[in-house]
Design a protein around this motif. Structure first.
Motif, mmCIF file in Angstrom:
data_model
loop_
_atom_site.group_PDB
_atom_site.id
_atom_site.type_symbol
_atom_site.label_atom_id
_atom_site.label_comp_id
_atom_site.label_asym_id
_atom_site.label_seq_id
_atom_site.Cartn_x
_atom_site.Cartn_y
_atom_site.Cartn_z
ATOM 1 N N PHE A 180 0.814 -1.207 0.000
ATOM 2 C CA PHE A 180 0.000 0.000 0.000
ATOM 3 C C PHE A 180 0.852 1.263 0.000
ATOM 4 C CE2 PHE A 180 -2.408 -3.432 1.962
ATOM 5 C CZ PHE A 180 -3.517 -3.462 1.129
ATOM 6 N N THR A 181 1.983 1.198 0.691
ATOM 7 C CA THR A 181 2.906 2.336 0.676
ATOM 8 C C THR A 181 3.588 2.461 -0.681
ATOM 9 O OG1 THR A 181 3.345 2.081 3.052
ATOM 10 C CG2 THR A 181 4.963 3.325 1.752
ATOM 11 N N ALA A 182 4.046 1.324 -1.204
ATOM 12 C CA ALA A 182 4.825 1.343 -2.443
ATOM 13 C C ALA A 182 4.011 1.822 -3.643
ATOM 14 C CB ALA A 182 5.388 -0.052 -2.717
ATOM 15 N N VAL A 183 2.746 1.393 -3.749
ATOM 16 C CA VAL A 183 1.960 1.802 -4.928
ATOM 17 C C VAL A 183 1.564 3.272 -4.872
ATOM 18 C CG1 VAL A 183 1.064 -0.494 -5.466
ATOM 19 C CG2 VAL A 183 -0.218 0.979 -3.893
ATOM 20 N N LYS A 184 1.650 3.865 -3.709
ATOM 21 C CA LYS A 184 1.392 5.301 -3.603
ATOM 22 C C LYS A 184 2.675 6.110 -3.834
ATOM 23 C CE LYS A 184 -2.658 5.309 -0.542
ATOM 24 N NZ LYS A 184 -3.019 3.897 -0.719
ATOM 25 N N TYR A 194 -3.333 -12.986 -2.331
ATOM 26 C CA TYR A 194 -4.610 -12.302 -2.136
ATOM 27 C C TYR A 194 -5.172 -12.557 -0.733
ATOM 28 C CZ TYR A 194 -9.018 -10.053 -2.901
ATOM 29 O OH TYR A 194 -10.069 -9.190 -2.788
ATOM 30 N N GLY A 195 -4.949 -13.750 -0.207
ATOM 31 C CA GLY A 195 -5.533 -14.118 1.077
ATOM 32 C C GLY A 195 -5.093 -13.242 2.239
ATOM 33 N N TRP A 196 -4.043 -12.454 2.039
ATOM 34 C CA TRP A 196 -3.612 -11.533 3.110
ATOM 35 C C TRP A 196 -3.685 -10.088 2.621
ATOM 36 C CZ3 TRP A 196 -3.253 -12.484 8.109
ATOM 37 C CH2 TRP A 196 -2.643 -11.529 8.937
ATOM 38 N N THR A 197 -2.844 -9.740 1.644
ATOM 39 C CA THR A 197 -2.791 -8.350 1.187
ATOM 40 C C THR A 197 -4.053 -7.966 0.424
ATOM 41 O OG1 THR A 197 -0.384 -8.558 1.029
ATOM 42 C CG2 THR A 197 -1.385 -6.655 -0.040
ATOM 43 N N GLY A 198 -4.599 -8.896 -0.357
ATOM 44 C CA GLY A 198 -5.835 -8.610 -1.077
ATOM 45 C C GLY A 198 -7.002 -8.386 -0.136
ATOM 46 N N GLU A 202 -9.417 -4.993 0.707
ATOM 47 C CA GLU A 202 -10.869 -4.966 0.870
ATOM 48 C C GLU A 202 -11.247 -4.202 2.137
ATOM 49 O OE1 GLU A 202 -12.699 -8.784 0.812
ATOM 50 O OE2 GLU A 202 -11.645 -9.461 -0.978
ATOM 51 N N LEU A 203 -10.571 -4.524 3.227
ATOM 52 C CA LEU A 203 -10.878 -3.887 4.508
ATOM 53 C C LEU A 203 -10.551 -2.397 4.497
ATOM 54 C CD1 LEU A 203 -9.592 -6.658 6.952
ATOM 55 C CD2 LEU A 203 -11.968 -6.092 6.418
ATOM 56 N N ARG A 204 -9.535 -2.020 3.749
ATOM 57 C CA ARG A 204 -9.169 -0.604 3.636
ATOM 58 C C ARG A 204 -10.098 0.158 2.694
ATOM 59 N NH1 ARG A 204 -3.418 1.093 3.750
ATOM 60 N NH2 ARG A 204 -2.227 -0.247 5.142
ATOM 61 N N GLU A 276 -9.279 -7.756 12.779
ATOM 62 C CA GLU A 276 -10.233 -7.783 11.675
ATOM 63 C C GLU A 276 -9.624 -8.432 10.444
ATOM 64 O OE1 GLU A 276 -13.384 -4.756 9.434
ATOM 65 O OE2 GLU A 276 -11.627 -3.930 10.464
ATOM 66 N N LEU A 277 -8.352 -8.149 10.176
ATOM 67 C CA LEU A 277 -7.675 -8.728 9.022
ATOM 68 C C LEU A 277 -7.546 -10.238 9.175
ATOM 69 C CD1 LEU A 277 -6.091 -8.685 6.392
ATOM 70 C CD2 LEU A 277 -4.065 -7.956 7.694
ATOM 71 N N VAL A 278 -7.146 -10.677 10.347
ATOM 72 C CA VAL A 278 -6.988 -12.122 10.584
ATOM 73 C C VAL A 278 -8.308 -12.847 10.373
ATOM 74 C CG1 VAL A 278 -6.562 -13.868 12.360
ATOM 75 C CG2 VAL A 278 -4.982 -11.937 12.098
ATOM 76 N N LYS A 279 -9.379 -12.321 10.928
ATOM 77 C CA LYS A 279 -10.682 -12.998 10.817
ATOM 78 C C LYS A 279 -11.173 -13.037 9.370
ATOM 79 C CE LYS A 279 -12.002 -11.791 15.538
ATOM 80 N NZ LYS A 279 -12.863 -10.945 16.407
#
Length: 334
Positions: A180-184, A194-198, A202-204, A276-279
């Motif tokens: 998220f930092t790098a693409v900005k 996807y299962g983590w960063t993707g 979604e949550l962001r 929230e991310l873990v769940k």
């Protein structure tokens, strides 16, 4: 995607291992008391996340103890999980088909003993506003990676499917910056699970486009991550390997059936993680552990051969892999 942690840190032991270990009625030592358990270590590939939930569940629910094991889950440190496992400094490790393939061709005796996730869930992610929807859209863009030769080869392989040229992609090392930092800051797309960063995107509320490897090449549908051990461990102590895999399988089966409780177990053992991310990640990943396989952990020879052939074709291996020796299903429970 595969970085090392600066220090080796031991995590909490099972609370059930404490106590006198005596049977309340007979006063005799319980056969499962801690001093009779075999102590083994399993080293993670990275900080705790939902790829590892089954291991924590197996420890928390007492599945390792039932198999006569006192399992310590540790961080990799500078050496990395593969090196610690291959050298015998850890009994088991979390690894990847791609790194085991490279290791074995170089004579390092690592063996995959179970596939944590049945299909490759990784791909190239980008903010939706960058309009990168297929490999041909990589042209004129900047990719941020970690500096491994395999990255350019994978990008090239996908781009060739659409007659696009990898030489028109700027490839940079994004260092320790997160996606998220790098693409900005200075990149357009990166390789993520996807299962983590993707799920985090979604949550962001940040919309991303995904170009999954498996949508463009069957040969890139490899096992990532896997559980691994050394040939020496298999030869010298197959009973412990069998016990470990049986308990781990029960742990991942629990995470498949009970993702909510499994997420809570991971959070208990890694309280610094975002709850929230873990769940949400666990909810997304749990059905993908076993997916379409007959049982959790199952591996196919053709998957190992396909990826090794792809690596060899792309100049990433000095010689061909003896795929049949790189993995085994022998320790999976029936």
């Amino acid at each position: 995607m595969k970085k090392c942690i600066a220090a080796i840190t031991a995590l909490l032991l099972l609370s059930g291992c404490a106590g006198s270990g005596q049977d309340a009625k007979t006063g005799k030592e319980d056969a499962g008391s801690k001093h009779e358990l075999k102590e083994v270590t399993v080293v993670l590939d990275w900080t705790p996340n939902t790829n590892h939930t089954g291991l924590y569940a197996a420890k928390e629910k007492g599945y390792f103890k039932e198999e006569g094991l006192d399992v310590e889950i540790i961080m990799p440190g500078e050496a990395g999980a593969d090196q610690l496992t291959a050298s015998g400094k850890a009994d088991f490790g979390v690894s990847y088909q791609e790194s085991i393939t490279e290791a074995r061709v170089q004579g390092v005796p690592l063996v995959s003993i179970a596939a944590v996730i049945q299909h490759n869930t990784s791909g190239f992610a980008s903010p939706a506003e960058k309009n990168i929807k297929s490999p041909k859209d990589f042209e004129g863009k900047t990719y941020g990676g970690w500096g491994a030769p395999v990255e350019k080869s994978v990008i090239d392989s996908l781009m060739k499917k659409e007659n696009a040229n990898v030489d028109n992609v700027s490839i940079v090392n994004m260092g320790d910056a997160d996606f998220f930092t790098a693409v900005k800051r200075d990149i357009d797309f990166a390789w993520i699970y996807y299962g983590w960063t993707g799920v985090e995107a979604e949550l962001r509320g940040e919309k991303i486009n995904m170009v999954y490897l498996t949508d463009y090449s069957e040969k890139l549908d490899y096992y990532t991550p896997v559980l691994a051990t050394s040939e020496k461990m298999i030869a010298d102590d197959p009973d412990t390997v069998k016990a470990f895999v049986k308990a781990a399988a029960k742990g991942y089966e629990f995470a498949i059936d009970q993702p909510g409780e499994a997420a809570e177990i991971l959070l208990k053992n890694a309280p610094d993680l975002d709850s929230e991310l873990v769940k949400k990640s666990q909810e997304w990943l749990s059905p993908r552990y076993q997916d379409d396989a007959a049982r959790w952990g199952e591996q196919k020879l053709e998957v190992w051969e396909n990826y090794a052939d792809w690596m060899h074709e792309n100049g990433l291996l000095d010689k061909e892999l003896d795929a049949g020796k790189a993995f085994t299903n022998d320790f999976l429970p029936e």
